[in-house]
Design a protein around this motif. Structure first.
Motif, short mmCIF file in Angstrom:
data_model
loop_
_atom_site.label_atom_id
_atom_site.label_comp_id
_atom_site.label_asym_id
_atom_site.label_seq_id
_atom_site.Cartn_x
_atom_site.Cartn_y
_atom_site.Cartn_z
N ILE A 60 0.84 -1.21 0.00
CA ILE A 60 0.00 0.00 0.00
C ILE A 60 0.88 1.26 0.00
CG2 ILE A 60 -1.73 1.30 1.30
CD1 ILE A 60 -2.82 -1.42 2.29
N GLU A 61 1.97 1.22 0.75
CA GLU A 61 2.89 2.37 0.77
C GLU A 61 3.45 2.67 -0.61
OE1 GLU A 61 5.98 2.63 3.68
OE2 GLU A 61 4.75 1.69 5.22
N GLN A 62 3.66 1.63 -1.41
CA GLN A 62 4.20 1.83 -2.77
C GLN A 62 3.22 2.64 -3.64
OE1 GLN A 62 7.23 0.33 -4.10
NE2 GLN A 62 7.73 -0.14 -1.99
N TYR A 63 1.92 2.51 -3.34
CA TYR A 63 0.90 3.13 -4.19
C TYR A 63 0.23 4.35 -3.56
CZ TYR A 63 0.97 -0.84 -7.42
OH TYR A 63 1.35 -1.79 -8.34
N ALA A 64 0.41 4.57 -2.27
CA ALA A 64 -0.40 5.56 -1.54
C ALA A 64 -0.45 6.93 -2.20
CB ALA A 64 0.10 5.68 -0.11
N SER A 91 8.49 -5.99 -9.90
CA SER A 91 9.46 -5.08 -9.27
C SER A 91 8.83 -4.34 -8.09
CB SER A 91 10.01 -4.09 -10.29
OG SER A 91 8.97 -3.33 -10.86
N ILE A 92 7.57 -3.97 -8.19
CA ILE A 92 6.88 -3.28 -7.10
C ILE A 92 6.70 -4.22 -5.92
CG2 ILE A 92 4.72 -2.13 -6.43
CD1 ILE A 92 4.47 -1.35 -9.45
N ALA A 93 6.25 -5.44 -6.21
CA ALA A 93 6.04 -6.42 -5.14
C ALA A 93 7.35 -6.79 -4.45
CB ALA A 93 5.37 -7.67 -5.72
N LEU A 94 8.43 -6.93 -5.23
CA LEU A 94 9.73 -7.28 -4.64
C LEU A 94 10.24 -6.14 -3.76
CD1 LEU A 94 11.97 -9.37 -4.41
CD2 LEU A 94 13.05 -8.35 -6.43
N ALA A 95 10.00 -4.90 -4.16
CA ALA A 95 10.41 -3.76 -3.33
C ALA A 95 9.69 -3.79 -1.99
CB ALA A 95 10.12 -2.45 -4.06
N ALA A 96 8.42 -4.19 -1.99
CA ALA A 96 7.67 -4.30 -0.74
C ALA A 96 8.24 -5.40 0.15
CB ALA A 96 6.19 -4.57 -1.04
N VAL A 97 8.59 -6.55 -0.44
CA VAL A 97 9.19 -7.64 0.33
C VAL A 97 10.51 -7.19 0.96
CG1 VAL A 97 10.26 -9.92 0.13
CG2 VAL A 97 8.06 -9.47 -0.98
N HIS A 98 11.34 -6.53 0.17
CA HIS A 98 12.63 -6.06 0.68
C HIS A 98 12.45 -5.01 1.78
CE1 HIS A 98 15.06 -7.42 -3.10
NE2 HIS A 98 14.76 -8.40 -2.29
N VAL A 132 0.21 -13.19 -0.80
CA VAL A 132 -0.55 -12.00 -0.41
C VAL A 132 0.10 -10.74 -0.97
CG1 VAL A 132 0.56 -11.46 1.84
CG2 VAL A 132 -1.86 -11.00 1.50
N THR A 133 1.41 -10.73 -1.08
CA THR A 133 2.09 -9.59 -1.68
C THR A 133 1.75 -9.47 -3.16
OG1 THR A 133 3.92 -9.85 -0.10
CG2 THR A 133 4.34 -8.49 -2.03
N ALA A 134 1.77 -10.60 -3.86
CA ALA A 134 1.44 -10.61 -5.29
C ALA A 134 0.00 -10.16 -5.52
CB ALA A 134 1.66 -12.00 -5.87
N ALA A 135 -0.93 -10.72 -4.75
CA ALA A 135 -2.35 -10.41 -4.94
C ALA A 135 -2.65 -8.96 -4.60
CB ALA A 135 -3.20 -11.34 -4.10
N THR A 136 -2.07 -8.45 -3.51
CA THR A 136 -2.30 -7.07 -3.10
C THR A 136 -1.73 -6.10 -4.13
OG1 THR A 136 -2.24 -7.73 -0.77
CG2 THR A 136 -2.00 -5.39 -1.25
N THR A 137 -0.54 -6.42 -4.65
CA THR A 137 0.07 -5.56 -5.67
C THR A 137 -0.81 -5.50 -6.92
OG1 THR A 137 2.28 -6.16 -4.86
CG2 THR A 137 2.15 -5.17 -7.05
N ALA A 138 -1.33 -6.64 -7.35
CA ALA A 138 -2.20 -6.65 -8.53
C ALA A 138 -3.48 -5.86 -8.29
CB ALA A 138 -2.53 -8.09 -8.92
N ALA A 139 -4.07 -6.02 -7.09
CA ALA A 139 -5.31 -5.31 -6.77
C ALA A 139 -5.10 -3.79 -6.77
CB ALA A 139 -5.85 -5.78 -5.43
N LEU A 140 -4.00 -3.35 -6.18
CA LEU A 140 -3.73 -1.91 -6.11
C LEU A 140 -3.31 -1.33 -7.45
CD1 LEU A 140 -2.09 -1.67 -2.60
CD2 LEU A 140 -4.23 -0.65 -3.33
N ALA A 141 -2.60 -2.11 -8.25
CA ALA A 141 -2.26 -1.66 -9.60
C ALA A 141 -3.53 -1.43 -10.41
CB ALA A 141 -1.36 -2.67 -10.29
N ALA A 142 -4.48 -2.36 -10.30
CA ALA A 142 -5.75 -2.21 -11.00
C ALA A 142 -6.53 -1.01 -10.46
CB ALA A 142 -6.57 -3.48 -10.86
N HIS A 143 -6.52 -0.84 -9.15
CA HIS A 143 -7.22 0.29 -8.51
C HIS A 143 -6.62 1.63 -8.97
CE1 HIS A 143 -9.46 2.55 -5.60
NE2 HIS A 143 -8.45 2.76 -4.78
#
Length: 313
Positions: A79-83, A133-140, A110-121
């Motif tokens: 969420i922080e990546q997209y806020a 790349s966005i999801a991996l940044a969140a994991v890191h 959950v990281t993959a699914a949340t990233t896809a949902a927020l990208a669509a949003h």
């Protein structure tokens, strides 16, 4: 305003087929998606509030002030990546078809699914290569820079993937091997296992470097076997890789007993630890007929990765 009234994303769990430990040292890895799925449902709100409903906890905050909550760290990191790019808040519901206590890549899913949902949003691309790349940044962000992203790639793409960390390359493969998974009843956190291996490697750095190189060569041969659907060769390579995992010191008495008992099954072509070791799961290639004294996790390779469904206003 969002173009959708509801965005539903499902992502498969994942397991490591080969490449554990060595992938962090520049060697290739093999992973696959498995047919247990986690579903994230996003419903836009007219304000900037964020509400999360999950088995791991309930959350309420704002896109402008996200308060940390360790149980939902991966979700909040995405969420922080997209806020800053979102005009509207949302309600997020997370439902998993498998337990986070068993090593099926629940954090990656959950990281993959949340990233896809927020990208669509946000109206962004939901192609796997753009989400990764966005999801991996969140994991890191959550893991202080640790994590190869192998399980994340498997959840996003589905099927079996070959993966290299530097330079990053994801290679979707065509074969879907028959797999069986057993849980030993306990697990050690991956960062703790890595720390133990690092301590040992510091005493014998040249030898450990050699082990990682052999792991990489074994994984390269296994990738070819998957592409050719040569399951006999893949089983032999799994057994070979397990010997290298044992050399790293991440196989204990219970895991060793499970591995050799599974290899004794007529329908099993190979067996090894799946994951970092010192607990969690053992993976077998083939079929098991006997009743064994460990928890069987019924999975097969999932051909598809992240799937998105939309409802419009």
């Amino acid at each position: 305003m969002s173009a959708y009234s509801k965005i539903e994303v499902s992502a498969p769990g994942s397991i490591m087929l080969m490449g554990e430990h060595a992938v962090l040292f520049g060697e290739p890895a093999l992973a696959c998606a498995v047919d247990v799925r986690l579903v994230v449902t996003l419903r836009p709100r007219p304000d900037r509030q964020v509400l999360i409903d999950s088995a791991l906890g309930q959350y309420q905050g704002s896109l402008d002030n996200l308060v940390p909550m360790p149980a939902l760290a991966f979700v909040l990191a995405v969420i922080e990546q997209y806020a800053a790019q979102l005009e509207q808040g949302f309600e997020l519901s997370i439902r998993a078809g498998f337990s986070h206590t068993v090593g099926l890549g629940s954090s990656a899913a959950v990281t993959a699914a949340t990233t896809a949902a927020l990208a669509a949003h946000a109206g962004h691309s939901t192609a796997p290569e753009d989400l990764f790349s966005i999801a991996l940044a969140a994991v890191h962000q959550v893991q202080n820079g640790r994590g190869s992203g192998t399980d994340l790639a498997a959840s996003l793409y589905g099927g079996v993937i070959g993966y290299s960390l530097a330079p990053c390359e994801i290679r979707p493969l065509s074969g879907l091997p028959p797999i069986v998974l057993y849980y030993c009843g306990y697990k050690m956190k991956t960062p703790d296992v890595l720390a133990l291996v690092e301590q040992k490697a510091a005493r014998q750095p040249a030898l450990y470097s050699g082990v990682y190189r052999l792991m990489g060569q074994t994984t390269q041969a296994a990738e070819r076997a998957v592409c050719e659907q040569d399951w006999t060769a893949l089983g032999e390579l799994m057994n070979l890789y397990q010997g290298l995992m044992d050399a790293l010191g991440v196989c204990d008495t219970t895991l060793a007993e499970m591995i050799y008992r599974l290899r004794a099954e007529p329908g099993v072509l190979g067996a090894k630890i799946s994951g970092s070791g010192l607990g969690d799961c053992v993976l077998a290639l083939g079929h098991v007929e006997s009743e064994l004294p460990w928890e069987s996790i019924p999975v097969s390779v999932a051909a598809t990765g992240v799937e998105i469904r939309y409802e419009t206003n």
